[in-house]
Design a protein around this motif. Structure first.
Motif, PDB file in Angstrom:
ATOM      1  N   GLU A 120      23.503 -23.370  -5.656  1.00 24.43           N
ATOM      2  CA  GLU A 120      23.026 -23.261  -7.038  1.00 24.43           C
ATOM      3  C   GLU A 120      22.106 -22.056  -7.207  1.00 24.43           C
ATOM      4  O   GLU A 120      22.126 -21.376  -8.239  1.00 24.43           O
ATOM      5  CB  GLU A 120      22.312 -24.559  -7.426  1.00 24.43           C
ATOM      6  CG  GLU A 120      22.056 -24.713  -8.913  1.00 24.43           C
ATOM      7  CD  GLU A 120      20.715 -24.152  -9.356  1.00 24.43           C
ATOM      8  OE1 GLU A 120      20.507 -23.964 -10.573  1.00 24.43           O
ATOM      9  OE2 GLU A 120      19.850 -23.910  -8.474  1.00 24.43           O
ATOM     10  N   GLN A 158      24.281 -19.168  -7.513  1.00 25.12           N
ATOM     11  CA  GLN A 158      24.997 -19.198  -8.794  1.00 25.12           C
ATOM     12  C   GLN A 158      24.131 -18.707  -9.944  1.00 25.12           C
ATOM     13  O   GLN A 158      24.654 -18.168 -10.920  1.00 25.12           O
ATOM     14  CB  GLN A 158      25.464 -20.630  -9.100  1.00 25.12           C
ATOM     15  CG  GLN A 158      26.602 -21.132  -8.223  1.00 25.12           C
ATOM     16  CD  GLN A 158      26.907 -22.604  -8.471  1.00 25.12           C
ATOM     17  OE1 GLN A 158      25.990 -23.417  -8.633  1.00 25.12           O
ATOM     18  NE2 GLN A 158      28.183 -22.961  -8.496  1.00 25.12           N
ATOM     19  N   THR A 159      22.830 -18.905  -9.847  1.00 21.94           N
ATOM     20  CA  THR A 159      21.942 -18.630 -10.975  1.00 21.94           C
ATOM     21  C   THR A 159      21.015 -17.438 -10.755  1.00 21.94           C
ATOM     22  O   THR A 159      20.237 -17.094 -11.652  1.00 21.94           O
ATOM     23  CB  THR A 159      21.075 -19.876 -11.270  1.00 21.94           C
ATOM     24  OG1 THR A 159      20.334 -20.237 -10.097  1.00 21.94           O
ATOM     25  CG2 THR A 159      21.946 -21.060 -11.680  1.00 21.94           C
ATOM     26  N   SER A 174      31.650 -25.596  -9.790  1.00 27.33           N
ATOM     27  CA  SER A 174      30.714 -26.632 -10.237  1.00 27.33           C
ATOM     28  C   SER A 174      29.303 -26.311  -9.778  1.00 27.33           C
ATOM     29  O   SER A 174      29.095 -25.592  -8.797  1.00 27.33           O
ATOM     30  CB  SER A 174      31.130 -27.998  -9.687  1.00 27.33           C
ATOM     31  OG  SER A 174      31.119 -27.973  -8.268  1.00 27.33           O
ATOM     32  N   LYS A 175      28.316 -26.857 -10.481  1.00 28.72           N
ATOM     33  CA  LYS A 175      26.922 -26.633 -10.117  1.00 28.72           C
ATOM     34  C   LYS A 175      26.627 -27.200  -8.733  1.00 28.72           C
ATOM     35  O   LYS A 175      26.861 -28.378  -8.475  1.00 28.72           O
ATOM     36  CB  LYS A 175      26.002 -27.301 -11.151  1.00 28.72           C
ATOM     37  CG  LYS A 175      24.520 -27.063 -10.914  1.00 28.72           C
ATOM     38  CD  LYS A 175      23.684 -27.684 -12.016  1.00 28.72           C
ATOM     39  CE  LYS A 175      22.209 -27.418 -11.820  1.00 28.72           C
ATOM     40  NZ  LYS A 175      21.383 -27.980 -12.909  1.00 28.72           N
ATOM     41  N   PHE A 211      22.791 -32.179  -6.664  1.00 23.94           N
ATOM     42  CA  PHE A 211      23.172 -32.194  -8.070  1.00 23.94           C
ATOM     43  C   PHE A 211      24.241 -33.244  -8.372  1.00 23.94           C
ATOM     44  O   PHE A 211      24.998 -33.125  -9.325  1.00 23.94           O
ATOM     45  CB  PHE A 211      23.661 -30.789  -8.484  1.00 23.94           C
ATOM     46  CG  PHE A 211      22.641 -29.743  -8.231  1.00 23.94           C
ATOM     47  CD1 PHE A 211      21.584 -29.561  -9.098  1.00 23.94           C
ATOM     48  CD2 PHE A 211      22.706 -28.946  -7.085  1.00 23.94           C
ATOM     49  CE1 PHE A 211      20.605 -28.593  -8.847  1.00 23.94           C
ATOM     50  CE2 PHE A 211      21.740 -27.982  -6.839  1.00 23.94           C
ATOM     51  CZ  PHE A 211      20.691 -27.802  -7.713  1.00 23.94           C
TER      52      PHE A 211
END
Length: 351
Positions: free
Chosen positions: A261, A264-265, A301-302, A342
């Protein structure tokens, strides 16, 4: 009358005041447990295989501090997902990752493993392309009959995607068998194509971008043309490892999902800088030049939460190809999200 007896017979407000004093004293002396203390870990050393010139999300999780007090133990490198998860099955490492098709085939063969977090995939920035030379007569899937295609390993992502492309191009199973797959190390794929050893080569990441910069090749198709953005594979743990080490399993997978994550961010340039630092500090005498071409995780997906749908795609394919009997493998039996930070319900985030 002792102190405890006097407290029991004292007015209520006096008892509350005394309790606060005792609690404050206990905290000062370090006698109370942390409010949200984590359970002790059964196993503190996690064995894994790396990839030369790359940073795995397991390694990123450790560097970001998500795994402590777990420690990673690198036992060598791999260039193949199937080899990585087979090494998990044999117990030589604790965690490894591969394409879902390879995971499903092992599970169908009664290998006692579970997928625990999705870790790679394809999107607009991160994908596998199948390339031919500019002057190649190959334009469609049917043109591949009698031709050779370079892939990194057999029985994994690149083979499954190619076979799906051939099926969608209308080739019969007997015609598809006339397309020869050649296992070639990824770094040699471009050279094999340019020298005519193969007619098609599957390339991704830095190898794809460098080959396109040099010119003279063109794309035949990409895996995203067939499946859109998708998570293509997962890390797995042995069932016995999960049973014997439930707390360590949770810490490990939660940490990996948080690292995914984070990637991803976080801005790609910051992720690349972190990867460069990790590679420099581990001192494995490797070429890290490919890191500058990193663009995205590809994970759909997160935090790599797994769904029935992303696995069912490959189960359907394996059934269609005759490798599985209908209903032989049920998607929900092949994975667990119970350790993902998550996971549905976000109970971990609330903790």
């Amino acid at each position: 009358m002792n102190a405890i007896s006097r407290m029991l017979h004292a007015p209520r407000h006096t008892v509350r005041s005394a309790a606060r004093v005792l609690l404050a004293g206990a905290v000062a002396l370090g006698l109370t447990a942390p409010a949200f203390a984590e359970p002790p870990l059964e196993k503190t050393e996690i064995r894994y295989q790396g990839w030369a010139g790359q940073v795995t999300f397991t390694e990123l999780a450790e560097d970001l501090g998500y795994l402590a007090p777990l420690k990673l133990k690198w036992v060598g490198n791999t260039i193949s997902g199937p080899q990585d998860i087979q090494t998990v099955v044999t117990g030589d490492i604790d965690i490894g990752g591969a394409f879902y098709g390879a995971i499903l085939k092992l599970i169908a063969a009664k290998a006692p493993i579970k997928a625990v977090v999705g870790y790679y995939g394809s999107d607009a920035n991160t994908y596998y392309g199948y390339f031919v030379k500019d002057d190649s007569p190959i334009k469609t899937g049917r043109d591949l009959i009698g031709k050779k295609v370079a892939v990194n390993t057999l029985g994994a992502h690149l083979e499954f995607v190619l076979r799906e492309y051939l099926a969608r191009s209308g080739l019969s199973p007997s015609e598809a068998k006339q397309v020869t797959l050649v296992a070639i190390p990824p770094v040699s794929g471009e050279q094999a194509l340019r020298q005519g050893q193969v007619e098609v080569s599957a390339l991704s990441g830095v190898l794809r971008d460098k080959a396109l910069d040099r010119g003279g090749i063109r794309s035949l198709f990409n895996d995203t043309d067939l499946f859109g953005q998708f998570t293509g594979g997962a890390y797995v743990l042995r069932d016995k490892f999960i049973k014997d080490n439930p707390n360590a399993s949770r810490k490990l997978v939660e940490g990996i999902s948080q690292a995914i994550e984070w990637a991803q961010t976080t801005a790609p340039e910051e992720v690349r800088a972190r990867f460069d630092k990790i590679i420099a500090e581990r001192k494995r005498n490797e070429d890290a030049s490919s890191i500058k071409y990193w663009k995205s995780t590809g994970v759909a997906s997160k935090g790599g939460v797994i769904s029935d749908a992303e696995i069912q795609v490959w189960i359907d394919w394996l059934e269609k190809d005759g490798l599985f009997k209908p209903g032989q493998v049920k998607a929900s039996d092949t994975y667990t999200n119970q350790f993902n930070y998550f996971r549905p319900g976000k109970t971990a985030e609330a903790r």
